[in-house]
Design a protein around this motif. Structure first.
Motif, mmCIF file in Angstrom:
data_model
loop_
_atom_site.group_PDB
_atom_site.id
_atom_site.type_symbol
_atom_site.label_atom_id
_atom_site.label_comp_id
_atom_site.label_asym_id
_atom_site.label_seq_id
_atom_site.Cartn_x
_atom_site.Cartn_y
_atom_site.Cartn_z
ATOM 1 N N GLY A 1 -5.949 121.905 83.917
ATOM 2 C CA GLY A 1 -5.888 120.842 83.275
ATOM 3 C C GLY A 1 -4.639 119.607 82.958
ATOM 4 N N THR A 2 -4.539 118.604 82.719
ATOM 5 C CA THR A 2 -3.520 117.548 82.458
ATOM 6 C C THR A 2 -2.789 117.851 81.294
ATOM 7 O OG1 THR A 2 -4.564 115.776 81.785
ATOM 8 C CG2 THR A 2 -4.353 115.875 84.098
ATOM 9 N N LEU A 3 -1.505 117.534 80.959
ATOM 10 C CA LEU A 3 -1.026 117.633 79.736
ATOM 11 C C LEU A 3 -1.689 116.858 78.671
ATOM 12 C CD1 LEU A 3 1.370 118.828 78.024
ATOM 13 C CD2 LEU A 3 2.675 116.787 78.650
ATOM 14 N N PRO A 4 -2.037 115.628 78.870
ATOM 15 C CA PRO A 4 -2.788 115.007 77.847
ATOM 16 C C PRO A 4 -4.113 115.668 77.413
ATOM 17 C CG PRO A 4 -1.756 113.367 79.305
ATOM 18 C CD PRO A 4 -1.658 114.796 79.973
ATOM 19 N N TRP A 5 -4.760 116.178 78.526
ATOM 20 C CA TRP A 5 -5.977 116.876 78.280
ATOM 21 C C TRP A 5 -5.770 118.156 77.596
ATOM 22 C CZ3 TRP A 5 -8.224 121.740 79.306
ATOM 23 C CH2 TRP A 5 -9.552 121.733 79.355
ATOM 24 N N ARG A 6 -4.690 118.877 77.681
ATOM 25 C CA ARG A 6 -4.519 120.297 76.978
ATOM 26 C C ARG A 6 -4.297 119.941 75.362
ATOM 27 N NH1 ARG A 6 -0.149 122.237 80.496
ATOM 28 N NH2 ARG A 6 -0.401 120.555 82.173
ATOM 29 N N VAL A 7 -3.548 118.755 75.173
ATOM 30 C CA VAL A 7 -3.239 118.291 73.835
ATOM 31 C C VAL A 7 -4.457 117.924 73.117
ATOM 32 C CG1 VAL A 7 -1.822 117.313 72.293
ATOM 33 C CG2 VAL A 7 -0.669 117.997 74.424
ATOM 34 N N ALA A 8 -5.290 117.079 74.013
ATOM 35 C CA ALA A 8 -6.743 116.801 73.236
ATOM 36 C C ALA A 8 -7.583 117.902 73.193
ATOM 37 C CB ALA A 8 -7.129 115.800 74.191
ATOM 38 N N LEU A 9 -7.348 119.091 73.795
ATOM 39 C CA LEU A 9 -8.177 120.224 73.663
ATOM 40 C C LEU A 9 -7.959 121.090 72.454
ATOM 41 C CD1 LEU A 9 -10.150 122.463 75.013
ATOM 42 C CD2 LEU A 9 -8.168 123.377 76.017
#
Length: 450
Positions: free
Chosen positions: A74-82
């Motif tokens: 996943g992209t970095l923004p995707w991981r933080v949103a996760l």
């Protein structure tokens, strides 16, 4: 603890696990692959660089979200949103657990035919529009809901603890401190009601004793993440929304004095904001859950002689206190924009409505005959399915709005087209330009684009 109680709690855990899995599953397809509007880029940037967020700094969020940036996919923004999705799913699961624990302690009928109703109430919470929007968004409100529900869970367990032990009472104080380390002002609103609930749960703690010291130490331990702010200031991180280099700076930052959060403002403006936020919360919960929450409160009130039930009443009031807190603790005059931006303060209120509604579902299901209970369960499942469908459509449109309004592509193109000696000036007029400013910070501090 007997084998029978272990089996019952095991069944509770399975119900909560099912809620967690479903809640997380409905969030994953809607997680953004890049930073989105409002404060998303700020939270992603600060998490990636271990920087400093705007007051009150939200240090606990950064410390807990950081491990998600280490995921190999996943992209970095995707991981933080996760991380937000994980917290929202855990909060929904904990709501189901609390419902079942209160029902058991109150002596209500709990079996495999009634237990799913607690899960249905928690899933109604998980598919609500405001709740779902924060579950797919890089910000700290899902974590706040999880922590504030952890306080409720510990209070309910403390009411069942032997007088000589304070393990769960200390757990409640620790969770309250951790909640304050994530969102101080919202925790401040709920704290008085939670402290009353603690003394209701444990009458033996009402008089001063050495055990108060342990409770205070547990609460202060929860505040330790705030030490992150001066420590990271000294390290000069790549991204910082403020400087915390003294105790005065720390107090100023934590109390959010920059935003005049403790001002009362005009009474009429506050009333209008309270009115609209309350209506927004009831609409977000849905009319079935809202009406059921009233029934649940009445059921609890009629059984208030039970100590655990009294604790549940005060704890639910603490969850519902998020709405008046949003209206009163912020010096924010009424406007349509203020109502929109303040919607996120109502997540714990939504959890309180779901808690009361779930207790009503479980109690009413226990009164029904075995022949009629499956019919009610099927009807409730159908309503939930409709809620999921409506919520999915609304939140898919919400996620699409991320891509439509997100300026990253335009800003990236703009930065790439500027000559080497150009100076880019962005006029900040409050919340309107957060998206652009934080996106530029993300591109510069995380992606190393000038």
């Amino acid at each position: 603890m007997t084998g029978k109680s272990l089996t019952a709690r095991g069944a509770d855990a399975l119900t909560a696990a099912a809620v967690f899995v479903v809640s997380l599953a409905i969030c994953l397809p809607l997680l953004p692959r890049t930073v989105t509007f409002e404060d998303s880029a700020e939270f992603v940037t600060a998490t990636a660089t271990m920087g400093i967020l705007h007051p009150s700094g939200y240090p606990l969020y950064l410390l807990l979200a950081k491990p998600f940036t280490w995921l190999p996919f996943g992209t970095l923004p995707w991981r933080v949103a996760l991380f937000s999705s994980f917290c929202a799913a855990a909060a929904a699961a904990l709501t189901a657990l609390i419902i079942l624990e209160i029902a058991r302690a109150a002596g209500w009928r709990l079996e495999w035919r009634t237990r799913p109703f607690a899960g249905l109430a928690a899933l109604q919470l998980a598919v609500g529009g405001v709740w779902w929007s924060q579950a797919v968004y890089a910000k700290n409100y899902s974590l706040h809901a999880l922590l504030i529900l952890a306080v409720v869970w510990c209070l309910v367990r403390a009411a069942q603890e032997p007088p000589g032990r304070i393990r769960w009472a200390c757990g409640a104080c620790l969770a309250l401190g951790l909640s304050a380390a994530n969102h101080a002002s919202l925790t401040l609103a709920a704290a008085p009601l939670f402290l009353i609930a603690l003394f209701v749960a444990r009458p033996d703690l009402r008089r001063p004793s050495p055990r108060w010291l342990w409770l205070a130490m547990a609460g202060l331990a929860g505040l330790l993440p705030y030490l992150y702010l001066p420590l990271r200031t000294a390290a000069k991180p790549a991204f910082a929304m403020g400087v915390v280099s003294s105790w005065g700076d720390l107090v100023y930052y934590v109390t959010r004095a920059r935003y005049s959060d403790l001002g009362w403002g005009a009474a009429w403006s506050k009333w209008r904001l309270f009115r609209d936020l309350s209506a927004q919360a009831l609409a977000g919960a849905g009319w079935i859950a809202s009406a059921s929450a009233v029934i649940g409160a009445v059921i609890l009130w009629r059984q208030r002689r039970d100590r655990v039930v009294r604790v549940a009443l005060f704890a639910a009031a603490g969850l519902l206190a998020a709405i008046p807190a949003a209206a009163l603790l912020r010096d924010l005059p009424w406007s349509p924009a203020a109502v929109y931006f303040s919607r996120v303060y109502g997540l714990s209120c939504l959890a309180g409505l779901a808690l009361l509604a779930g207790l009503a579902y479980v109690r009413l299901a226990g009164w029904l005959s075995d022949r009629r209970r499956p019919v009610l369960l099927a009807a409730a499942a159908a309503v939930l399915a409709l809620s999921v469908g409506a919520g999915w459509a609304a939140n898919r449109a919400y996620a699409a709005a991320f891509a439509a309004s997100y300026p990253e592509t335009q800003i990236r193109h703009l930065l790439g087209s500027l000559p080497p000696d150009a100076v880019l000036v962005v006029k900040d007029e409050g919340q309107n330009y957060d998206t652009e400013l934080f996106t530029i910070a993300y591109l510069q501090a995380v992606e190393n684009i000038r």
